[in-house]
Enzyme design. Structure first.
Site, PDB file in Angstrom:
ATOM      1  N   TYR A  59       9.430  56.915 -56.141  1.00  0.00           N
ATOM      2  CA  TYR A  59      10.096  58.128 -56.630  1.00  0.00           C
ATOM      3  C   TYR A  59       9.126  59.103 -57.296  1.00  0.00           C
ATOM      4  O   TYR A  59       8.919  60.216 -56.823  1.00  0.00           O
ATOM      5  CB  TYR A  59      11.221  57.723 -57.584  1.00  0.00           C
ATOM      6  CG  TYR A  59      11.898  58.854 -58.317  1.00  0.00           C
ATOM      7  CD1 TYR A  59      12.260  60.033 -57.659  1.00  0.00           C
ATOM      8  CD2 TYR A  59      12.186  58.739 -59.675  1.00  0.00           C
ATOM      9  CE1 TYR A  59      12.902  61.065 -58.344  1.00  0.00           C
ATOM     10  CE2 TYR A  59      12.830  59.749 -60.362  1.00  0.00           C
ATOM     11  CZ  TYR A  59      13.189  60.911 -59.696  1.00  0.00           C
ATOM     12  OH  TYR A  59      13.815  61.930 -60.374  1.00  0.00           O
ATOM     13  N   LEU A  80       5.590  49.430 -49.653  1.00  0.00           N
ATOM     14  CA  LEU A  80       6.898  49.823 -49.112  1.00  0.00           C
ATOM     15  C   LEU A  80       8.005  48.832 -49.443  1.00  0.00           C
ATOM     16  O   LEU A  80       9.097  48.887 -48.881  1.00  0.00           O
ATOM     17  CB  LEU A  80       6.842  50.069 -47.598  1.00  0.00           C
ATOM     18  CG  LEU A  80       5.874  51.179 -47.133  1.00  0.00           C
ATOM     19  CD1 LEU A  80       5.984  51.386 -45.641  1.00  0.00           C
ATOM     20  CD2 LEU A  80       6.134  52.489 -47.879  1.00  0.00           C
ATOM     21  N   ALA A 112       1.911  51.877 -58.923  1.00  0.00           N
ATOM     22  CA  ALA A 112       2.446  50.658 -58.307  1.00  0.00           C
ATOM     23  C   ALA A 112       2.835  49.645 -59.383  1.00  0.00           C
ATOM     24  O   ALA A 112       1.975  49.103 -60.069  1.00  0.00           O
ATOM     25  CB  ALA A 112       1.412  50.054 -57.364  1.00  0.00           C
ATOM     26  N   ALA A 113       4.146  49.404 -59.515  1.00  0.00           N
ATOM     27  CA  ALA A 113       4.626  48.447 -60.522  1.00  0.00           C
ATOM     28  C   ALA A 113       6.088  48.139 -60.269  1.00  0.00           C
ATOM     29  O   ALA A 113       6.827  48.965 -59.736  1.00  0.00           O
ATOM     30  CB  ALA A 113       4.462  49.008 -61.927  1.00  0.00           C
ATOM     31  N   ASN A 126       2.444  41.041 -60.666  1.00  0.00           N
ATOM     32  CA  ASN A 126       2.372  42.320 -59.952  1.00  0.00           C
ATOM     33  C   ASN A 126       1.777  43.421 -60.810  1.00  0.00           C
ATOM     34  O   ASN A 126       0.831  44.107 -60.401  1.00  0.00           O
ATOM     35  CB  ASN A 126       3.763  42.720 -59.475  1.00  0.00           C
ATOM     36  CG  ASN A 126       3.744  43.972 -58.607  1.00  0.00           C
ATOM     37  OD1 ASN A 126       3.335  43.939 -57.455  1.00  0.00           O
ATOM     38  ND2 ASN A 126       4.180  45.090 -59.165  1.00  0.00           N
ATOM     39  N   THR A 178       5.131  54.089 -69.777  1.00  0.00           N
ATOM     40  CA  THR A 178       6.565  54.219 -70.031  1.00  0.00           C
ATOM     41  C   THR A 178       6.864  54.248 -71.519  1.00  0.00           C
ATOM     42  O   THR A 178       6.138  53.663 -72.323  1.00  0.00           O
ATOM     43  CB  THR A 178       7.326  53.039 -69.398  1.00  0.00           C
ATOM     44  OG1 THR A 178       8.697  53.089 -69.794  1.00  0.00           O
ATOM     45  CG2 THR A 178       6.749  51.704 -69.842  1.00  0.00           C
ATOM     46  N   TYR A 183       8.934  44.200 -68.944  1.00  0.00           N
ATOM     47  CA  TYR A 183       8.410  45.403 -68.275  1.00  0.00           C
ATOM     48  C   TYR A 183       7.572  46.242 -69.227  1.00  0.00           C
ATOM     49  O   TYR A 183       6.425  46.604 -68.924  1.00  0.00           O
ATOM     50  CB  TYR A 183       9.569  46.223 -67.708  1.00  0.00           C
ATOM     51  CG  TYR A 183       9.180  47.624 -67.327  1.00  0.00           C
ATOM     52  CD1 TYR A 183       8.216  47.856 -66.345  1.00  0.00           C
ATOM     53  CD2 TYR A 183       9.770  48.724 -67.950  1.00  0.00           C
ATOM     54  CE1 TYR A 183       7.850  49.149 -65.998  1.00  0.00           C
ATOM     55  CE2 TYR A 183       9.410  50.006 -67.610  1.00  0.00           C
ATOM     56  CZ  TYR A 183       8.454  50.232 -66.630  1.00  0.00           C
ATOM     57  OH  TYR A 183       8.085  51.513 -66.301  1.00  0.00           O
ATOM     58  N   ARG A 212      19.626  60.535 -74.610  1.00  0.00           N
ATOM     59  CA  ARG A 212      18.345  60.280 -73.977  1.00  0.00           C
ATOM     60  C   ARG A 212      17.664  61.597 -73.581  1.00  0.00           C
ATOM     61  O   ARG A 212      18.315  62.622 -73.385  1.00  0.00           O
ATOM     62  CB  ARG A 212      18.515  59.404 -72.722  1.00  0.00           C
ATOM     63  CG  ARG A 212      19.035  58.007 -73.008  1.00  0.00           C
ATOM     64  CD  ARG A 212      18.038  57.175 -73.777  1.00  0.00           C
ATOM     65  NE  ARG A 212      18.495  55.807 -74.016  1.00  0.00           N
ATOM     66  CZ  ARG A 212      19.096  55.403 -75.125  1.00  0.00           C
ATOM     67  NH1 ARG A 212      19.328  56.275 -76.110  1.00  0.00           N
ATOM     68  NH2 ARG A 212      19.457  54.141 -75.275  1.00  0.00           N
TER      69      ARG A 212
END
Length: 328
Positions: free
Chosen positions: A11, A33, A73-74, A91, A116, A140, A220
């Site tokens: 995204y 993918l 990538a995560a 990962n 994040t 995470y 938020r």
């Protein structure tokens, strides 16, 4: 400039790829993918693969001669990370270590990292500044904070410069309507509300109505994905110009409640869908809003698209024109 974008078919990554291409940068996308979509980077130089594949990484860097890397990538599902921590540490953390190893072997020492706001945990303070204690409440968030610690050590020891961007709630879609948000499963409020408006869901569920906020629901901070993309480009340009490593929040400083988002979605779609009210979810703070003054002052970042009306308008355009997402 030639840039490797890991997770570039996801995204946020796909919107950053588009922003880089608009500046005529040469982009190579590395994506397994598993969660990304080939159609999101149609026309791009896409390499299908995983950061666990050290041989692929080595050959990619030999052939690529990259000036910098942008790392998206995560795995990022909070609930899943608590059920399967090994998956996330392998990962997110081990994959990043493989990437950094390849970068150092080929003397690529500029990295923009997708972090994040989950690194802050369940803070009661708002707006949140970068100096607040980082105490992640889930695996995470822990993986992202661990990676930031690794990056600081790699800067000190090897001179690898990085920009870590801690964003809050990415939302919206590219104005072209060609790319947008497509997650399986979907957990984000705006696309879930749009799914209800499209009749793909029977209702939208609100968790908690007794928070200390004007309407009792959580507040938020939502930032348009194209503003996020522009911030990543600014961070990359700063690194190339010799800026030191840094960590920045990315948000608007303005929060919206769950009910405000739902109301705006109903108005944008013209559909009054069913709203169900449920108990609070454990660990949901009442208010999470970013203080992004640091990146505004130091990198000259300015929001262009992040008013809630624009966010929902662009998201509605994408989802209504692509009700099955990238799976036509």
């Amino acid at each position: 400039m030639k840039v490797l974008v890991t997770g570039g078919a996801g995204y946020i990554g796909s919107h950053v790829v588009r922003a880089l291409q608009r500046l005529n940068m040469e982009v190579v996308v590395l994506d397994s993918l598993e969660l990304g979509h080939k159609a999101a980077v149609q026309g791009s130089n896409l390499v299908v693969g995983n950061l666990a594949d050290k041989n692929l990484l080595s050959s990619l860097f030999v052939d690529g001669r990259f000036d910098a890397v942008m790392h998206f990538a995560a795995y990022s599902q909070v609930g899943e990370s608590m059920l399967f921590p090994e998956k996330y540490y392998h990962n997110n953390v081990a994959g990043t270590l493989n990437l950094l190893e390849a970068m150092l072997q080929h003397n690529v020492k500029k990295l923009v990292f997708s972090s994040t706001a989950a690194v802050y945990g369940e803070t009661a303070e708002s707006p949140i500044i970068e100096d607040f204690p980082a105490v992640p409440a889930n695996v995470y968030g822990k993986t992202k904070l661990i990676i930031e610690a690794i990056l600081k050590d790699y800067d000190r020891a090897y001179g690898l410069k990085f920009m870590s961007l801690r964003y809050f709630n990415a939302a919206g879609a590219d104005f072209s309507g060609h790319i947008g948000e497509d997650h399986t499963p979907e957990t984000h409020l705006i696309p879930l509300a749009i799914q209800a408006a499209l009749g793909q869901k029977n209702s939208i569920k609100v968790f908690g109505t007794d928070y200390d906020t004007p309407d009792g629901t959580c507040i938020r901070d939502y930032i348009h994905v194209n503003d996020l993309a522009d911030a990543h480009v600014l961070a990359l340009q700063a690194l190339v110009s010799g800026a030191d490593s840094n960590i920045y929040n990315l948000g608007t400083g303005r929060g919206y409640s769950v009910l405000e988002v739902i109301d705006k979605t109903m108005k944008a779609s013209g559909v009054s869908f069913l709203v169900e009210f449920s108990e609070r979810r454990k660990g949901d703070p009442a208010i999470l809003v970013a203080d992004s003054n640091k990146i505004n002052k130091e990198l000259g970042f300015n929001l262009k698209y992040s008013d809630l009306d624009t966010i929902i308008k662009t998201a509605w355009k994408w989802h209504s024109n692509n009700p099955k997402g990238f799976r036509k």
